[in-house]
Motif scaffolding. Sequence first.
Motif, PDB file in Angstrom:
ATOM      1  N   PRO A 218       0.832  -1.208   0.000  1.00  0.00           N
ATOM      2  CA  PRO A 218       0.000   0.000   0.000  1.00  0.00           C
ATOM      3  C   PRO A 218       0.871   1.264   0.000  1.00  0.00           C
ATOM      4  O   PRO A 218       1.880   1.342   0.703  1.00  0.00           O
ATOM      5  CB  PRO A 218      -0.785  -0.127   1.299  1.00  0.00           C
ATOM      6  N   THR A 219       0.446   2.248  -0.786  1.00  0.00           N
ATOM      7  CA  THR A 219       1.233   3.466  -0.943  1.00  0.00           C
ATOM      8  C   THR A 219       0.307   4.673  -0.981  1.00  0.00           C
ATOM      9  O   THR A 219      -0.736   4.642  -1.644  1.00  0.00           O
ATOM     10  CB  THR A 219       2.063   3.428  -2.243  1.00  0.00           C
ATOM     11  N   LEU A 220       0.699   5.740  -0.294  1.00  0.00           N
ATOM     12  CA  LEU A 220      -0.026   7.013  -0.301  1.00  0.00           C
ATOM     13  C   LEU A 220       0.876   8.102  -0.872  1.00  0.00           C
ATOM     14  O   LEU A 220       2.042   8.213  -0.486  1.00  0.00           O
ATOM     15  CB  LEU A 220      -0.437   7.411   1.112  1.00  0.00           C
ATOM     16  N   PHE A 221       0.310   8.878  -1.781  1.00  0.00           N
ATOM     17  CA  PHE A 221       1.027  10.019  -2.353  1.00  0.00           C
ATOM     18  C   PHE A 221       0.273  11.302  -2.012  1.00  0.00           C
ATOM     19  O   PHE A 221      -0.945  11.302  -1.850  1.00  0.00           O
ATOM     20  CB  PHE A 221       1.145   9.891  -3.871  1.00  0.00           C
ATOM     21  N   THR A 222       1.012  12.403  -1.979  1.00  0.00           N
ATOM     22  CA  THR A 222       0.415  13.694  -1.627  1.00  0.00           C
ATOM     23  C   THR A 222      -0.017  14.475  -2.853  1.00  0.00           C
ATOM     24  O   THR A 222      -0.211  15.683  -2.789  1.00  0.00           O
ATOM     25  CB  THR A 222       1.422  14.520  -0.814  1.00  0.00           C
ATOM     26  N   ARG A 223      -0.181  13.776  -3.972  1.00  0.00           N
ATOM     27  CA  ARG A 223      -0.636  14.428  -5.200  1.00  0.00           C
ATOM     28  C   ARG A 223      -1.355  13.393  -6.055  1.00  0.00           C
ATOM     29  O   ARG A 223      -1.303  12.195  -5.784  1.00  0.00           O
ATOM     30  CB  ARG A 223       0.553  15.013  -5.971  1.00  0.00           C
ATOM     31  N   SER A 224      -1.993  13.884  -7.092  1.00  0.00           N
ATOM     32  CA  SER A 224      -2.691  13.007  -8.019  1.00  0.00           C
ATOM     33  C   SER A 224      -1.703  12.490  -9.063  1.00  0.00           C
ATOM     34  O   SER A 224      -1.049  13.284  -9.755  1.00  0.00           O
ATOM     35  CB  SER A 224      -3.832  13.769  -8.701  1.00  0.00           C
ATOM     36  N   LEU A 225      -1.558  11.179  -9.156  1.00  0.00           N
ATOM     37  CA  LEU A 225      -0.614  10.585 -10.102  1.00  0.00           C
ATOM     38  C   LEU A 225      -1.187  10.576 -11.515  1.00  0.00           C
ATOM     39  O   LEU A 225      -2.407  10.456 -11.714  1.00  0.00           O
ATOM     40  CB  LEU A 225      -0.276   9.158  -9.687  1.00  0.00           C
ATOM     41  N   ASP A 226      -0.285  10.631 -12.494  1.00  0.00           N
ATOM     42  CA  ASP A 226      -0.731  10.582 -13.888  1.00  0.00           C
ATOM     43  C   ASP A 226      -0.691   9.158 -14.420  1.00  0.00           C
ATOM     44  O   ASP A 226      -0.292   8.221 -13.708  1.00  0.00           O
ATOM     45  CB  ASP A 226       0.104  11.528 -14.759  1.00  0.00           C
ATOM     46  N   ASP A 227      -1.065   8.975 -15.691  1.00  0.00           N
ATOM     47  CA  ASP A 227      -1.142   7.645 -16.296  1.00  0.00           C
ATOM     48  C   ASP A 227       0.202   6.935 -16.274  1.00  0.00           C
ATOM     49  O   ASP A 227       0.284   5.728 -15.983  1.00  0.00           O
ATOM     50  CB  ASP A 227      -1.626   7.747 -17.746  1.00  0.00           C
ATOM     51  N   ASN A 228       1.246   7.651 -16.605  1.00  0.00           N
ATOM     52  CA  ASN A 228       2.573   7.031 -16.664  1.00  0.00           C
ATOM     53  C   ASN A 228       3.008   6.539 -15.288  1.00  0.00           C
ATOM     54  O   ASN A 228       3.563   5.445 -15.149  1.00  0.00           O
ATOM     55  CB  ASN A 228       3.585   8.043 -17.215  1.00  0.00           C
TER      56      ASN A 228
END
Length: 736
Positions: A218-228
Amino acid sequence: MKIVGYSDRLSAVPGSELSFMISCTEPRFSARLVRLRHGDTNPAGPGLKVLPVPSDIDGDYDGTAQEIRTGSYVRVPRVDALRPRQGFSVQMWIWPTLPDRGTQTLISRRTPQGEGFALRLQDGLLTLQVGDSTFSLSSPVRPRTWYFVAATYDGSSGVRLVLRPSSGVTIGLADEAWGTIAPAGATVETDVVIGAETVGSEDGTVIGRGYNGKIDAPTLFTRSLDDNELARLEDGERAQLVSDAAGAWDFSQGIDTWLAHDISPAKNDGTVENQPMRGATGHNWTSRHEGWPHAPEEYGAIHFHEDDLSDAGWEPTITWTVPEDLRSGAYALHITTDGAEDYLPFIVLPPAGRQSARIALLMPTFSYLAYANERLAAPGGMFAGAIKNYPHQEQDEYMIETGMRSLYDTHVDGSGVCYASWRRPLVSVRPTYRYPYMNNGEGGPAGLAADLRIVDWLDEHGYEYDMLTDIELNDEGVERIAPYSVVLTGQHPEYVSGKMIDALQDYLDGGGRLMYLGGNGMYWVTELDEASGASVEIRRRGPADRTWDPEPGEAYLSSTGELGGLWRYRGRSPQSWLGVGYYGGGGAPGRPYERQPGSHDPRVSFVFDGLGDDEVIGDFDSLTNVWGAAGHETDATDPKLGTPEHTIVLATASGFDPAHWDVVYEERINAVDPNVKHPRGDMTMLEYPNDGAVFSVSSTIWVSCLSYKGYDNNVSRITRNVLDRFLSGGLLAPEA
């Protein structure tokens, strides 16, 4: 149960503190200290014997109800860098086992008031909730299938959910959707919870909506990831993308711990609560390795269950210091209220390094834990409906109501229960509890209640003894038992660790004398979970009589990395050092023993002093209401499994009714000729160097015959003959 509880430890030395956690639905309750001498309430025998022991713990107390809350999860304290208003992304791999079971939370950072987010399975549909707004996919997930799962959120561009199966027959299983939801509210200062979410209480202590299945990476990011970036995560490039993650938890690290390691620079490590199964195969398991110690990177999953429980977490009701002068023995805090009662048992040890007797009675607490709260006959259990009057005890009803389980049970998703903790009510480990399967479903004593018959017999005959448990033997080794002339086992020491076997073998090699007063002993690989400090672990693995099997690749214990299953398949069969091993089992009726030629050997003829040359042994009713001294589970010799050639077979019980009795599974499948595998029980004597010896009765109900006819019977006489000789010398008479 109006009143129920547990202690924080199963054993204690004088001068140490014990805490008792008690739930009472009445305003007041009474407590008193009692010594446990004889279990069960069977009127055919001595009946229940509990002796009051005046103590400063005796008195009246305020009652408070405390709840059992099951369910496992990972808690990560306050990931402050995560700010939903600015956008975030969540990604993980999941292997759901009961996706249609209502609402199950995969990961959350959400308050009970609805602030924050939660990624869930809602009746099988992947759903993201941010604040009060919810967005779902339309394709349900399939059970027992690995999925790549991702959710991205941006306050301006909206939300995206991704669900893609990792391999196999995947047609129609993938789903992906974009949408818009209302912007998130203010920044949430609360914990991240993986596998569940906060559902009540201002302080976030009530966790619910537990998930059933595996979660990997499980991973949390502080932004919205793109397709790539999502594609790279799916391709296994997480390590290259976590530099700005709020958390990237790698469950393949610290498998033998209850910590969740964060490999991101944020280092937001978490704690794994209520013992979900670790050492589970991950989404990248290749099947080239059968256990996590050989390829931990392929074991990055944790298997969560809504009914996991390692620590009930109750507040202590009474804290008590064990008096310095309290003799070693079995005790209980007897608690009562408004016509209801419970016994909270514990063992008082001799002071460390000081023995007060030459006899040690080793209480098989690992086996108590394995069977504690067993509910196979409960609704949904493997043997549901097998016992017509089940449940017939309030303890059985309590197990069902609370969802607690034993190592014989399976979780709600069908996976096996592999951890057992003593930090919860063990309501079947009571002097009054009657095990449902005994006596053809009428119930009878086993475990603690049966072992108290040894205590009663020792007291009745005036023997002085100390009491120890598996925990001390496991932790301290042979040094703990070396001072004793004789060590007695309980009636069913089935679950043992490698350290315990080492200690007993070292004791015997050094001239110690062991009286194995049970059957089906030293059977399952069982290890103390040192990380929790209050539980044991097994992995059932065949061939063996068993109630569940592990998933492929998951037969290795998470606590130690050892292969689970039977000790015989680890090259440590009980036959090789006790002379006998588990051979047969079944219901009524039992059988008596008949003397064998070896019983007339001058070295061991003392065993039968006072008996006739052809006297049948134990040809009477036991306190389990099963005729005969050999019953329920018996052991036998087997040279192929290592029984030493100098083992003397003293007596044998045979002629068991094949309609009610059979040899164990591993014996049947390994038999060259199944027709010769007749059930039996062998009473044996095995000599060791330095005047050491093992006397084995090879039956779990031998001790239930000790009190027959006022303790004046040939089972009692044989037991006393052996104990007296072992106290005075070895096999040969002292003057020989």
